[in-house]
Design an enzyme around this catalytic site. Structure first.
Site, PDB file in Angstrom:
ATOM      1  N   SER A 173       0.836  -1.195   0.000  1.00  0.00           N
ATOM      2  CA  SER A 173       0.000   0.000   0.000  1.00  0.00           C
ATOM      3  C   SER A 173       0.871   1.245   0.000  1.00  0.00           C
ATOM      4  CB  SER A 173      -0.943  -0.024   1.211  1.00  0.00           C
ATOM      5  OG  SER A 173      -1.916   0.989   1.091  1.00  0.00           O
ATOM      6  N   ASN A 174       0.323   2.375   0.388  1.00  0.00           N
ATOM      7  CA  ASN A 174       1.088   3.621   0.450  1.00  0.00           C
ATOM      8  C   ASN A 174       0.582   4.465   1.604  1.00  0.00           C
ATOM      9  OD1 ASN A 174      -1.131   5.387  -0.580  1.00  0.00           O
ATOM     10  ND2 ASN A 174      -0.915   4.001  -2.334  1.00  0.00           N
TER      11      ASN A 174
END
Ligand code: C5P
Length: 402
Positions: free
Chosen positions: A211-212
């Site tokens: 993810s981020n």
């Protein structure tokens, strides 16, 4: 004269400060502008201004206690909260601001505030040192974070004869703030807007993902502002710690880019505008493990990835002449050039460029600094560092002009 306040239900909350004398003028101006005003005053407020004056001007009994002592009539803060189109607390003392910020519901005004579904405007008024105290600053920031509108006090001579920031904003200006709020509240009415927000997460196995750092704050701020302007909003959101407040926001929660794409493809045909603020993961594991990867058993030293679909570009390819598409570009270098390239490649009408090189901009922060680029050749618009709520206003002002 017809104003945007005509027929609006306004709760005027008055707390115990010297500036309460200005609330009489404020009440008079609100009534003159056509508003239906219910005054709610704190017990201390009544030490500064008499309910007789206020009820005569508003044409309604002033509410202060939870019930009328002799008749036992109950005053429902819940009903009041539902009745209101807006609540304005003016003056708001340090003490009432602290109670509002922390939910100390020990009088009718605070319980009404806590029950209010409508937007709340707060006009602080206090001595300069109280205003500058970190606790006041923190409480005002808390109120702002709940979505309340702070009408900043002006600097000038105070009741104490000291000079500094703490004078309640003049009644004319408070009315002007409310008028422009209600005028704006119609500007997107009847429009349907699709907004993506937050990160996507791409499962590696049942307990791990790619993810981020996207917090979703920018997209949620745009969704709140669009709904406040009257739009019907579909907010397609990756996993974040936020929840929408406005009742005109329909939340569609998704996890992965594929799920986000599906939700967008479903919603987009019925929308006039789509604003893609999500930070979609570019890659996903090609074959997520169905069981937790075990170091000893599986000995994995690399994960095969596949490219995720580009949601903005997909919508760009199917958009009709009547639809507008807005994208974001979060860049670390050559922000404007990269933004312009994405604007063209994804068939966007506008792109919001922000650079991680600017401190206070980008992921997780409460502020952002953006430049807007347009496909129709009009000049770029660069904005200063502002709260994400204010950036959302700039973005939607531009969307309205598209
Ligand atoms: O190419 P880049 O990821 O920088 O593009 C950013 C813009 O494209 C944003 O508006 C983002 O929401 C959108 N995007 C998307 N789907 C992707 C990647 C980006 O919608 N897979």
């Amino acid at each position: 004269m017809s104003t945007s306040l005509q027929g609006k239900h306004i709760i005027l909350g008055i707390t115990g400060g010297i500036a309460a004398y200005k609330s009489v003028v404020l009440l008079r101006l609100l009534v003159k502008a056509g508003a239906d005003v219910q005054v709610v005053i704190t017990p201390n407020g009544k030490e500064f201004i008499t309910p007789v004056t206020l009820s005569a001007l508003s044409g309604k009994p002033v509410v202060s206690e939870f019930f009328t002592a002799n008749s036992g009539e109950w005053h429902s803060h819940v009903d009041l909260g539902l009745w209101a189109d807006a609540m304005v607390v003016a003056p708001a003392t340090a003490s009432s601001i602290a109670k509002m910020a922390n939910g100390v519901a020990d009088n009718m005004l605070i319980t009404t505030y806590l029950s209010a579904k409508a937007p709340v405007f707060v006009a602080p008024a206090m001595d300069l040192d109280m205003m500058a105290h970190p606790s006041t600053t923190r409480n005002i920031e808390l109120l702002r974070s709940y979505g309340n509108h702070i009408i900043e006090p002006a600097a000038g001579e105070l009741a104490s004869h000291l000079v500094g920031k703490g004078r309640m904003e003049e009644p004319e200006n408070i009315v002007a703030v409310l008028e422009s709020f209600f005028a704006k509240s119609e500007s997107l009415s009847g429009r349907r807007i699709l907004i993506t927000a937050g990160p996507t997460i791409e499962r590696i196995d049942p307990v791990r993902y790619i993810s981020n750092f996207s917090s979703g704050k920018m997209g949620y701020a745009i969704a709140e502002e669009a709904a406040a302007r009257g739009a019907e909003v579909t907010l397609v959101s990756g996993p974040v710690d936020l929840r929408p407040r406005h009742s005109r926001i329909r939340l569609v929660k998704v996890e992965s880019a594929i799920e986000m794409l599906r939700a967008c493809e479903e919603a987009f045909p019925a929308c006039d505008t789509a604003i893609m603020s999500a930070a979609v993961a570019d890659y996903a594991p090609s074959e997520p493990y169905t069981c937790k990867i075990k170091r000893e058993r599986d000995g994995v030293d690399s994960i095969a990835l596949r490219k995720n679909p580009d949601i903005a570009a997909t919508l760009g390819a199917i958009k009709t002449p009547g639809q507008r598409l807005v994208g974001f570009a979060l860049e670390t270098d050559n922000a404007i050039d990269n933004g312009a390239e994405k604007l063209a490649r994804k068939h966007l009408d506008m792109i919001v460029v922000n650079s991680l090189a600017d401190s206070g901009a980008g992921f997780g922060t409460d502020t952002n600094k953006v430049t807007l680029l347009f496909a129709d050749g009009r000049p770029a618009e660069a904005f200063s560092l502002k709260s994400k709520a204010d950036v959302a206003k700039d973005i939607l002002d531009a969307v309205e002009r598209l």
